[in-house]
Design a protein around this motif. Structure first.
Motif, PDB file in Angstrom:
ATOM      1  N   MET A 228     -26.329 -60.611  34.306  1.00 40.88           N
ATOM      2  CA  MET A 228     -25.421 -60.000  34.974  1.00 40.88           C
ATOM      3  C   MET A 228     -26.273 -58.922  35.875  1.00 40.88           C
ATOM      4  N   THR A 229     -26.165 -58.813  37.148  1.00 39.59           N
ATOM      5  CA  THR A 229     -27.006 -58.056  37.844  1.00 39.59           C
ATOM      6  C   THR A 229     -26.461 -56.414  37.835  1.00 39.59           C
ATOM      7  N   ALA A 230     -27.586 -55.760  37.914  1.00 46.09           N
ATOM      8  CA  ALA A 230     -27.145 -54.093  37.945  1.00 46.09           C
ATOM      9  C   ALA A 230     -25.933 -54.190  38.492  1.00 46.09           C
ATOM     10  N   LEU A 231     -25.681 -54.428  39.766  1.00 44.77           N
ATOM     11  CA  LEU A 231     -24.264 -54.118  40.493  1.00 44.77           C
ATOM     12  C   LEU A 231     -23.222 -54.370  39.838  1.00 44.77           C
ATOM     13  N   GLY A 232     -23.407 -55.700  39.077  1.00 41.27           N
ATOM     14  CA  GLY A 232     -22.141 -56.367  38.592  1.00 41.27           C
ATOM     15  C   GLY A 232     -21.928 -55.499  37.183  1.00 41.27           C
ATOM     16  N   ARG A 233     -22.890 -55.092  36.377  1.00 37.39           N
ATOM     17  CA  ARG A 233     -22.733 -54.250  35.229  1.00 37.39           C
ATOM     18  C   ARG A 233     -22.011 -52.852  35.818  1.00 37.39           C
ATOM     19  N   ALA A 234     -22.569 -52.120  36.985  1.00 41.10           N
ATOM     20  CA  ALA A 234     -22.041 -50.851  37.246  1.00 41.10           C
ATOM     21  C   ALA A 234     -20.404 -51.295  37.696  1.00 41.10           C
ATOM     22  N   ARG A 235     -20.294 -52.415  38.259  1.00 38.54           N
ATOM     23  CA  ARG A 235     -18.797 -52.558  38.507  1.00 38.54           C
ATOM     24  C   ARG A 235     -18.059 -52.896  37.271  1.00 38.54           C
ATOM     25  N   ALA A 236     -18.629 -53.500  36.301  1.00 38.65           N
ATOM     26  CA  ALA A 236     -17.861 -53.771  35.202  1.00 38.65           C
ATOM     27  C   ALA A 236     -17.111 -52.247  34.543  1.00 38.65           C
ATOM     28  N   LEU A 237     -18.584 -51.392  34.486  1.00 31.38           N
ATOM     29  CA  LEU A 237     -18.324 -50.111  33.933  1.00 31.38           C
ATOM     30  C   LEU A 237     -17.448 -49.168  34.593  1.00 31.38           C
ATOM     31  N   LEU A 238     -17.397 -49.497  35.828  1.00 32.25           N
ATOM     32  CA  LEU A 238     -16.497 -48.641  36.554  1.00 32.25           C
ATOM     33  C   LEU A 238     -15.058 -49.264  36.961  1.00 32.25           C
ATOM     34  N   GLY A 239     -15.017 -50.497  36.414  1.00 33.90           N
ATOM     35  CA  GLY A 239     -13.561 -51.092  36.693  1.00 33.90           C
ATOM     36  C   GLY A 239     -12.489 -50.522  35.988  1.00 33.90           C
ATOM     37  N   GLY A 240     -12.737 -49.739  34.862  1.00 32.66           N
ATOM     38  CA  GLY A 240     -11.597 -49.251  34.125  1.00 32.66           C
ATOM     39  C   GLY A 240     -10.877 -48.170  35.069  1.00 32.66           C
ATOM     40  N   LEU A 241      -9.793 -47.872  34.514  1.00 34.62           N
ATOM     41  CA  LEU A 241      -8.771 -47.100  35.352  1.00 34.62           C
ATOM     42  C   LEU A 241      -9.248 -45.478  35.321  1.00 34.62           C
ATOM     43  N   ARG A 242      -9.643 -45.391  33.975  1.00 36.23           N
ATOM     44  CA  ARG A 242     -10.313 -43.864  33.678  1.00 36.23           C
ATOM     45  C   ARG A 242     -11.512 -43.465  34.521  1.00 36.23           C
ATOM     46  N   PRO A 243     -12.671 -44.442  34.548  1.00 33.40           N
ATOM     47  CA  PRO A 243     -13.712 -44.124  35.471  1.00 33.40           C
ATOM     48  C   PRO A 243     -13.182 -43.962  36.757  1.00 33.40           C
ATOM     49  N   ARG A 244     -12.560 -44.854  37.502  1.00 42.71           N
ATOM     50  CA  ARG A 244     -12.037 -44.911  38.653  1.00 42.71           C
ATOM     51  C   ARG A 244     -11.478 -43.736  38.901  1.00 42.71           C
ATOM     52  N   LEU A 245     -10.532 -43.058  38.079  1.00 39.17           N
ATOM     53  CA  LEU A 245      -9.797 -41.926  38.446  1.00 39.17           C
ATOM     54  C   LEU A 245     -10.657 -40.845  38.524  1.00 39.17           C
ATOM     55  N   ILE A 246     -11.635 -40.451  37.374  1.00 37.02           N
ATOM     56  CA  ILE A 246     -12.606 -39.620  37.354  1.00 37.02           C
ATOM     57  C   ILE A 246     -13.490 -39.612  38.451  1.00 37.02           C
ATOM     58  N   LEU A 247     -13.994 -40.709  39.015  1.00 39.51           N
ATOM     59  CA  LEU A 247     -14.926 -40.792  40.132  1.00 39.51           C
ATOM     60  C   LEU A 247     -14.347 -40.202  41.296  1.00 39.51           C
ATOM     61  N   ALA A 248     -12.902 -40.695  41.443  1.00 44.19           N
ATOM     62  CA  ALA A 248     -12.295 -40.288  42.697  1.00 44.19           C
ATOM     63  C   ALA A 248     -12.007 -39.055  42.665  1.00 44.19           C
ATOM     64  N   PHE A 249     -11.605 -38.391  41.687  1.00 51.87           N
ATOM     65  CA  PHE A 249     -11.322 -37.001  41.496  1.00 51.87           C
ATOM     66  C   PHE A 249     -12.589 -36.055  41.754  1.00 51.87           C
ATOM     67  N   VAL A 250     -13.726 -36.377  41.077  1.00 55.59           N
ATOM     68  CA  VAL A 250     -14.978 -35.714  41.322  1.00 55.59           C
ATOM     69  C   VAL A 250     -15.405 -35.834  42.737  1.00 55.59           C
ATOM     70  N   ALA A 251     -15.236 -36.959  43.342  1.00 57.12           N
ATOM     71  CA  ALA A 251     -15.745 -37.290  44.795  1.00 57.12           C
ATOM     72  C   ALA A 251     -14.936 -36.526  45.578  1.00 57.12           C
ATOM     73  N   VAL A 252     -13.687 -36.337  45.427  1.00 52.47           N
ATOM     74  CA  VAL A 252     -12.532 -35.410  46.290  1.00 52.47           C
ATOM     75  C   VAL A 252     -13.075 -34.106  46.121  1.00 52.47           C
ATOM     76  N   GLY A 253     -13.294 -33.582  44.784  1.00 51.61           N
ATOM     77  CA  GLY A 253     -13.839 -32.308  44.327  1.00 51.61           C
ATOM     78  C   GLY A 253     -14.999 -31.842  45.109  1.00 51.61           C
ATOM     79  N   ALA A 254     -16.146 -32.598  45.019  1.00 50.08           N
ATOM     80  CA  ALA A 254     -17.278 -32.392  45.644  1.00 50.08           C
ATOM     81  C   ALA A 254     -17.139 -32.318  46.960  1.00 50.08           C
ATOM     82  N   ILE A 255     -16.351 -33.232  47.687  1.00 48.42           N
ATOM     83  CA  ILE A 255     -16.264 -33.095  49.265  1.00 48.42           C
ATOM     84  C   ILE A 255     -15.498 -31.794  49.730  1.00 48.42           C
ATOM     85  N   ALA A 256     -14.641 -31.448  49.000  1.00 45.57           N
ATOM     86  CA  ALA A 256     -13.760 -30.569  49.304  1.00 45.57           C
ATOM     87  C   ALA A 256     -14.757 -29.040  49.203  1.00 45.57           C
ATOM     88  N   ALA A 257     -15.309 -29.130  48.059  1.00 51.24           N
ATOM     89  CA  ALA A 257     -16.077 -27.885  47.685  1.00 51.24           C
ATOM     90  C   ALA A 257     -17.181 -27.754  48.650  1.00 51.24           C
TER      91      ALA A 257
END
Lengths: 475, 163
Positions: A1-30
């Protein structure tokens, strides 16, 4: 599995996606808020400083100029330059008075513009990493009619903006720190939100799993009024509907089975009478006229077959109703099978292959039914020689019945234990009730054993029964 | 979607770190230019037709006090514009006070020394001309006080722009 594939598998869950989106929005806004405020504060600071320097120079020159001769001589230019202070340049035509470092910052661009406009001009210039403000001021002559015109005297002054720049940099650094502070808060909020969103999803998964496992009573408790609550309500409706349908089907099937059982029971009593009468008829057959003898024999035979069918139906009904009970007792299998064959007069047609005594604990009557049905089936549908083989190990007893007929086609083998299954469709009627093999399979199942139908190598059909050797006991 | 958001976040962060430093600029407007140069001090006289005319004295604009002194020491040799503002040989600085948009000039003469009403205008116009050429507001008015005699009210000069 490539590094990108591993990362995608790790980020595929609903929880990581939610957290990432939240953090991204928070960071952008701040970052955006901090950047915007720092930028506006910084530019306000710079502008204010520029205005201050420009105003100072304007006031100084205006205060000094009335004391200077016009047209000015070199001494007047020098005086003006000294009054302005700092690195400064004063020109009038070919005359020029200059002093101080950093006068190279006075750009030709600014000089050209200062000569043309009647306004004071400023320009920020960076050289050698130092930010400077260059002020270009044309000194005006105000005529007695109120009109202003350039006098030809121009004042250039250079001022250091390093302090302002440091302040602006401090503002920016502060803004960056503020943005960084927002990150952990965003993560925390994301975790809370993810938990709130994911709990109903987890509940839904658990309920769906229970439903799939056969628990039709599985329900969710809808919380709130969001989309997930709607989903839970829909799930509950679906489950309730499924439960209703399955319940209805089960009720109908139970009704049908009960009907069969009732009918069989109702038929039993008159059939007993009928069989008794038929036996009397059979006994009298020898004294009947020859043309009445054959119908009488047929009537006797058919009423016996009917009685057997009803007995089989009652037996099947017991299995269906779940009231069939096992009466395990100690049995010597070889003797039991031989007794079974003897009682039916099959001993000379069947070869019993049993190396020795084989003790087991099981239901003697049901073993008899199983053996009789399998051997009877082999005798009527297969061809001799029919072999009954008995073997055993620590946990299982094996009963195999092999004939030397044509064997079983695959489609027949798959259905041979179905009720009323007729392998030979051309033959509308057989001697059996059509329930014999089904009852055999139910008896084996009741013991906790298995039964299979297939073909033996170099022989015909092969029925293999495996029964627990110590039914109802721990070996 | 996630990658897009990440890119946006990083871009915003980079902007936040790199942006809003005070850098070099082009040529920007910095407000009013200075003024105050003039080829001499304006002194108002009265010509034969009775009109106010400005005459330059010296090579620089100078101050209101010095301009008034030039007017009071004006000699009239022969033909040409004349002065009716009176004369004084006082060498001291004149007291000049500015209150709001009114400049009060303390004259070292009596009111009666001003020989005609137009002499008052000469004084007012001379003071206001210097004031305006020094970058002062055209709305400013002048009040004259005398050693003896009542003060004038705040006045505009009839030949100078008043706003």
């Amino acid at each position: 599995m490539t590094a990108l594939g591993r990362a995608r598998a790790l980020l595929g869950g609903l929880r990581p996606r939610l957290i990432l989106a939240f953090v991204a929005v928070g960071a952008i806004a701040a970052a955006a808020a901090a950047w915007a405020s720092a930028a506006s504060a910084g530019s306000a600071l710079v502008e204010q400083t520029q205005r201050q320097f420009a105003g100072e120079i304007e006031r100084t020159v205006t205060a000094t100029a009335p004391g200077l001769p016009y047209p000015p001589d070199q001494a007047a230019l020098d005086r003006l330059r000294v009054t302005v202070g700092g690195p400064a340049l004063v020109t009038y035509g070919a005359l020029r008075s200059a002093s101080g470092p950093g006068l190279a910052a006075v750009s030709p661009e600014l000089r050209a513009a200062t000569g043309e406009t009647g306004r004071l001009l400023v320009q920020r210039v960076e050289s050698d990493g130092v930010l400077r403000l260059v002020v270009g001021a044309p000194v005006m002559i105000t005529d007695l009619n109120g009109q202003r015109r350039p006098s030809g005297v121009e004042v250039y002054a250079v001022r250091d903006l390093s302090a302002v720049r440091e302040q602006v940099d401090a503002l920016t650094a502060n803004a960056s720190r503020t943005s960084a502070l927002a990150l952990p808060i965003a993560v925390l909020l994301a975790l809370l939100a993810a938990r709130g969103v994911l709990r109903p999803v987890r509940d839904l998964r658990a309920a769906a799993r229970r439903l799939g496992g056969g628990d039709l009573g599985a329900r969710l408790r809808p919380r709130g009024s969001d989309e997930l609550a709607e989903l839970a309500a829909t799930f509950n409706e679906t489950a309730a509907s499924l439960e209703r349908s399955v319940g209805e089907l089960a009720r109908m099937e139970a009704d049908a089975r009960r009907f069969v059982a009732d009918v069989s029971h109702e038929l039993r009593t008159p059939l007993t009478t009928l069989t008794a009468v038929a036996e009397v008829l059979e006994a009298e057959a020898g004294r009947m006229p020859s043309d009445a003898r054959e119908p009488a024999r047929l009537a006797v035979e058919e009423s016996r077959k009917l009685a057997r069918l009803v007995e089989d139906l009652i037996e099947v009904s017991r299995f269906d109703a779940g009231v069939a009970t096992l009466r395990p007792e100690e049995v010597e299998l070889r003797a039991a099978v031989r007794d079974c064959l003897r009682s039916r007069g099959w001993l000379d047609q069947v070869e019993l292959d049993a190396p020795g005594e084989l003790r087991a604990v099981l239901d003697r009557r049901r073993l008899d039914v199983v053996t009789a049905n399998l051997v009877g089936n082999a005798l009527s549908h297969g061809a001799p020689p029919v072999v009954v083989r008995l073997r055993g190990d620590d946990t299982w007893a094996y009963l195999d019945v092999v004939d030397h007929g044509p064997g079983l086609p695959d489609d027949v083998a798959a259905h041979v234990f179905d009720r009323f299954y007729k392998a030979d469709t051309a033959r509308g009627r057989s001697n059996g009730s059509g329930l014999g093999m089904a009852i055999t399979a139910e008896n084996v199942k009741l013991h906790g054993g298995t039964i299979g139908a297939g073909n033996a190598d170099g022989a015909g059909a092969h029925f293999a029964v495996r029964l627990p050797r110590w039914t109802g006991e721990q070996p | 979607m996630i990658r897009g958001a990440l890119v946006a976040a990083l871009t915003a962060a980079a902007l936040g770190l790199a942006g809003c430093g005070a850098g070099p600029s082009g040529v920007l407007d910095g407000g009013e230019a200075p003024t105050g140069l003039a080829p001499g001090t304006p002194v108002y006289l009265v010509d034969d037709a009775g009109s106010l005319v400005a005459r330059r004295r010296g090579d620089r604009l100078s101050t209101i006090g010095q301009a008034i002194k030039m007017l009071l020491t004006a000699s009239e040799p022969g033909p040409g514009p004349r002065s009716y503002a009176g004369t004084s040989e006082v060498a001291l600085e004149l007291p000049i006070a500015t209150t709001g948009d009114v400049i009060t000039v303390g004259l070292p003469i009596d009111r009666d020394d001003v020989r005609r009403e137009i002499g008052i205008d000469q004084l007012v116009c001379t003071a206001l001309a210097v004031h305006q050429q020094s970058g002062g507001s055209p709305a400013t008015r002048v009040r004259l006080t005398f050693v003896h005699g009542r003060d004038t009210g705040p006045r505009h000069c009839p030949v100078l722009p008043a706003s």
